[in-house]
Each structure stands twice: as structure tokens, then as C-alpha cells.
Write a protein that holds these residues in place. Sequence first.
Motif, PDB file in Angstrom:
ATOM      1  N   VAL A  62      54.712 -55.078  83.320  1.00 44.43           N
ATOM      2  CA  VAL A  62      54.569 -53.728  82.782  1.00 44.43           C
ATOM      3  C   VAL A  62      55.911 -53.194  82.329  1.00 44.43           C
ATOM      4  CG1 VAL A  62      54.028 -51.341  83.397  1.00 44.43           C
ATOM      5  CG2 VAL A  62      52.502 -53.180  84.107  1.00 44.43           C
ATOM      6  N   GLY A  63      56.965 -53.543  83.085  1.00 45.18           N
ATOM      7  CA  GLY A  63      58.297 -53.077  82.752  1.00 45.18           C
ATOM      8  C   GLY A  63      58.801 -53.556  81.415  1.00 45.18           C
ATOM      9  N   LYS A  64      58.159 -54.580  80.851  1.00 45.56           N
ATOM     10  CA  LYS A  64      58.571 -55.077  79.542  1.00 45.56           C
ATOM     11  C   LYS A  64      58.108 -54.147  78.421  1.00 45.56           C
ATOM     12  CE  LYS A  64      58.845 -60.049  80.452  1.00 45.56           C
ATOM     13  NZ  LYS A  64      58.403 -61.372  80.018  1.00 45.56           N
ATOM     14  N   SER A  65      57.160 -53.263  78.716  1.00 46.43           N
ATOM     15  CA  SER A  65      56.638 -52.390  77.672  1.00 46.43           C
ATOM     16  C   SER A  65      57.107 -50.957  77.823  1.00 46.43           C
ATOM     17  CB  SER A  65      55.096 -52.423  77.682  1.00 46.43           C
ATOM     18  OG  SER A  65      54.603 -51.944  78.912  1.00 46.43           O
ATOM     19  N   SER A  66      58.045 -50.701  78.706  1.00 47.17           N
ATOM     20  CA  SER A  66      58.570 -49.352  78.866  1.00 47.17           C
ATOM     21  C   SER A  66      59.906 -49.423  79.582  1.00 47.17           C
ATOM     22  CB  SER A  66      57.588 -48.474  79.661  1.00 47.17           C
ATOM     23  OG  SER A  66      57.393 -48.989  80.965  1.00 47.17           O
ATOM     24  N   GLY A  67      60.638 -48.327  79.532  1.00 45.03           N
ATOM     25  CA  GLY A  67      61.917 -48.253  80.218  1.00 45.03           C
ATOM     26  C   GLY A  67      61.976 -47.007  81.065  1.00 45.03           C
ATOM     27  N   CYS A  68      62.374 -47.141  82.312  1.00 46.56           N
ATOM     28  CA  CYS A  68      62.278 -46.026  83.245  1.00 46.56           C
ATOM     29  C   CYS A  68      63.435 -46.002  84.232  1.00 46.56           C
ATOM     30  CB  CYS A  68      60.969 -46.096  84.032  1.00 46.56           C
ATOM     31  SG  CYS A  68      59.511 -46.435  83.029  1.00 46.56           S
ATOM     32  N   PHE A  69      63.493 -44.899  84.978  1.00 50.55           N
ATOM     33  CA  PHE A  69      64.411 -44.733  86.087  1.00 50.55           C
ATOM     34  C   PHE A  69      63.593 -44.437  87.342  1.00 50.55           C
ATOM     35  CE2 PHE A  69      66.195 -42.956  82.183  1.00 50.55           C
ATOM     36  CZ  PHE A  69      67.366 -43.681  82.038  1.00 50.55           C
ATOM     37  N   PRO A  70      64.108 -44.770  88.535  1.00 46.34           N
ATOM     38  CA  PRO A  70      63.402 -44.405  89.766  1.00 46.34           C
ATOM     39  C   PRO A  70      63.449 -42.902  90.004  1.00 46.34           C
ATOM     40  CG  PRO A  70      65.501 -45.467  90.271  1.00 46.34           C
ATOM     41  CD  PRO A  70      65.309 -45.572  88.795  1.00 46.34           C
ATOM     42  N   GLY A  71      62.492 -42.410  90.776  1.00 46.96           N
ATOM     43  CA  GLY A  71      62.344 -40.970  90.970  1.00 46.96           C
ATOM     44  C   GLY A  71      63.505 -40.293  91.663  1.00 46.96           C
ATOM     45  N   LYS A  72      64.270 -41.021  92.465  1.00 45.24           N
ATOM     46  CA  LYS A  72      65.367 -40.395  93.204  1.00 45.24           C
ATOM     47  C   LYS A  72      66.641 -40.261  92.375  1.00 45.24           C
ATOM     48  CE  LYS A  72      67.052 -44.702  95.344  1.00 45.24           C
ATOM     49  NZ  LYS A  72      67.239 -45.414  96.621  1.00 45.24           N
TER      50      LYS A  72
END
Length: 462
Positions: free
Chosen positions: A223-233
Motif C-alpha cells: 500500500v505504501g507504494k501508492s502513497s506517501g505518509c508520515f506517522p501520527g506522532k
Amino acid sequence: MVHHHHRRHGLQASHRCCIVGSRVSTCGSLLQILLLILSLWLPVLDNSGGLALACGPGRGGGRRSNQRKLTPLVFKQHVPNVSENTLPASGLSEGRVSRGDSKFRDLVPNYNQDIIFKDEEGTGADRLMTQRCKEKLNSLALSVMNQWPDVRLRVTEGWDEEGKHAIDSLHYEGRAVDVTTSDRDRSKYGMLARLAVEAGFDWVYYESRSHIHCSVKSDSSSVGKSSGCFPGKSLVRTENGGTKRLEEVQLGDRVAALDPYGNVVYSEVIAFLDRSPFERRQFIRLTTESGRVLTLTPAHLVPVEGRSSVFAAKVQPGDRILVSGTNTAENRAEDQAKNDLRWDSVVEAKLVLEEGVFAPLTTEGNLLVNDVVASCYAVVDSQSVAHYAFLPMRIWHSMVSFFVQTRPTEAPRYPEVRQRAEIGASSNQTTTITTQQDGVHWYASFLYSLSSYVLPSKMLYD
């Protein structure tokens, strides 16, 4: 004082190069951008009438042409030549799955008649695996029959619920299988291992004289290959001088970002390209020489000195990323905080598991997370192309915001628009009610899907 003035302007020029890139792109880049934007309005449908995310090969998609000569693996060789629990291979263990866990429902049985399952426990556990593992195993079974017409693939170990393996084994998650050929001819095992590599397994190990070990990445990694994110903290700086965890950030908040001139400004969060507060995912943790820590998904873009913006997975120790010189916004003059940016060397790049997935989109297309400059975009290896591709979304937000401001008593139809409600019949005070949906934003999902048709594969995260 004069020298500092020149140094700051030189750094700002470097920022402009890093974040925005050249204002005048080549004809090829402009064509790619125009095609990407225009294709958003075209009905791109597959044979089933729907649109599929280009996150990786589907069933049988991992198989490669068998025209070239295949070289068998040798005993104790593994491909790729890295540890199993690293990003280029199958990644970290995400925890044991038992029959009572919610993740157990993600395991699927494999009833392929071309595969023999040993099932010595008699529980059918060897047949249970993740969907990705099942697809690669079925592909391998076909390759085995093509290689040796009278031989079938045999699975001696699949999902383990009895604790027979090491504590971090991927067998506990249904992400690993041990295989042999049905005739148990050990002279074939080297070639069997090579066929497993060709079938698309993420890590193949000629582990024992009696079997080949194969494993795959987790579903969250795919899933991470189709989006870019940061952890909530992760922390962002806000306009009032304080900080917020990303899980606390709301639509309409203004957070620290870089403008086209390399100055720190406070840019509005207009959407979340991905938002899953309770999801666990694999991230890259970049630690710098000064102690700054940026944690983001491997496909996420981050500015690197001399290399523009690159995928987080490609950042190596020794690379220099852009950080704020202030630890916090308190006790610092505002103009000093706005320009106190510098390049800081990365000393460690480590794969970690974190909870909470947040991908805020600001109007500037970037933001400072834990006082480190990062892009809002992922998957496409170009900050400028990604920023132009999201132009319709920024225009739409501006248009809707204009009508919301001119009609404060009319509730907007769209959940991501800040809604202003009057408080009290005789009061002019207003409050902001923010609603937002979890999951990948529909526009981002649509755009990531179309990118595989419009852009060359070398620009996409693999």
C-alpha cells in the motif's frame, strides 16, 4: 552582518532549486505534466469497467520472460543479497498472526491443484497465506511445470501457528513458504530457487539442502507504494508558534512550509492525501547529525542536497537534507525562525514500524515535519511534476473556499471544506467545523493510477 546576509540569500537560492526546481522546464517535462492533468478528465477504464491502482503486478504479473538462460542459486545464496527484514527484501516482521486476530481474516487459503501441500499438522495451516504470497506461489507453480513437465511444486511449510520458527519469522504472518519439488530431487533445488526469484518473490533463500525459503513484502508495504505518509506522532510547527502532532492537525490549519523563494511560511492544509489513524505501516527513519529525525514512507519525496527531491528509500547516510536550525519556535524571533535553514548530514536510514498514517497536502506542496523539510508528494520522482499534477485540486479548493466565505450560512456539499456555523442569533463569532474522511484521497488514488500510463516507469517508485 553583510556576510550573513549573502549566506542567507545563497541558501534561499539553494532552497528554490531543491523544492521548486527550475521555473522553465523542458518540453518533455511540460508535455508529461499536461498529459497527466488532461488525462484526469478522460474516462480511463479497464476491461472490467473500473480503474485499478498501479501498486504492483497482479496475478501472474511478476513472471518474466523465460527466454534467457537462468542460473540456479547455490547453497546458502539469497536474492536479493541483503537481509530478509530490510526494505529491498521482504521488510520488517509486523507481528505474529493467530486465529483470533483481526489480521487472520487477511490470510487466504490456496487450493491450487498444481501445488502439493504437506500439511503435517492436519489443520490446513500450510495453505493459508497473504494474497501477495498466494499470487507469487501460483506463478512459481506454473513455472515449475513448465521447467519439469512431470513435476509439481510442493509446500512443506506455510503459515505457522505453533511457534516452530524464530521470533521474527515471516511464517507467523503467512508471508513465507518453504518449498521443494514433488519428486524431492535435490539437484533441482538450485533452479527451483531461481524460478522463485523469477516468479516475483521479494526474498528467496537456498536455506537448506531440503527446501527453499521464499517470502514477500507485507500488504501495508505494498500500500505504501501508492502513497506517501508520515506517522501520527510526527510534529509540525503551527502559525501560533506552537507545535502539533500530525494526528491532531485539521483541515484549514496553517503549518510551516517553504515558499518558492526558500522562505518558511505558514501554508494551509487543504487535504489529506492519506489518513489512517490506526494503521501500522513500514517507514524509513532518517536521523541527521544534529539529531533531527524524519520518519516517512519509502515512496515519499524528500529534498536532498545536489539531487533535488528523491524517494526516502534512496536516501543514504552521508546525504544532506534540509532542516530548521531551531528546535522549537519558542524563544526565537519570527524572522529568524523563517530563514534559519541549513543542510544536515544523514547518519542513519532505518526501516521501522509506526502507527498512524497521515499525508497532509499544503498549498505550497511541502511542509516541515520534525523541523525537516519534506514534500507532500510521493510515488512520482519529481516535485515539480507532482505539484503541477495537483494543481486542479488546489484550484478547486480555492474556488470552494471563496464561495464558503461569501455564503457562511450555506453548508457546503463537500466533507473536506471548512464549514462555518453562526453561534448565537446576535453574535458575529463563528466557529470552524472540520470533517475529513479516512483512507487515500480519491483524487490522489486516481492520479497515482494514471501516472503509470502517462509517465515513464523510471519516474515511478518501484
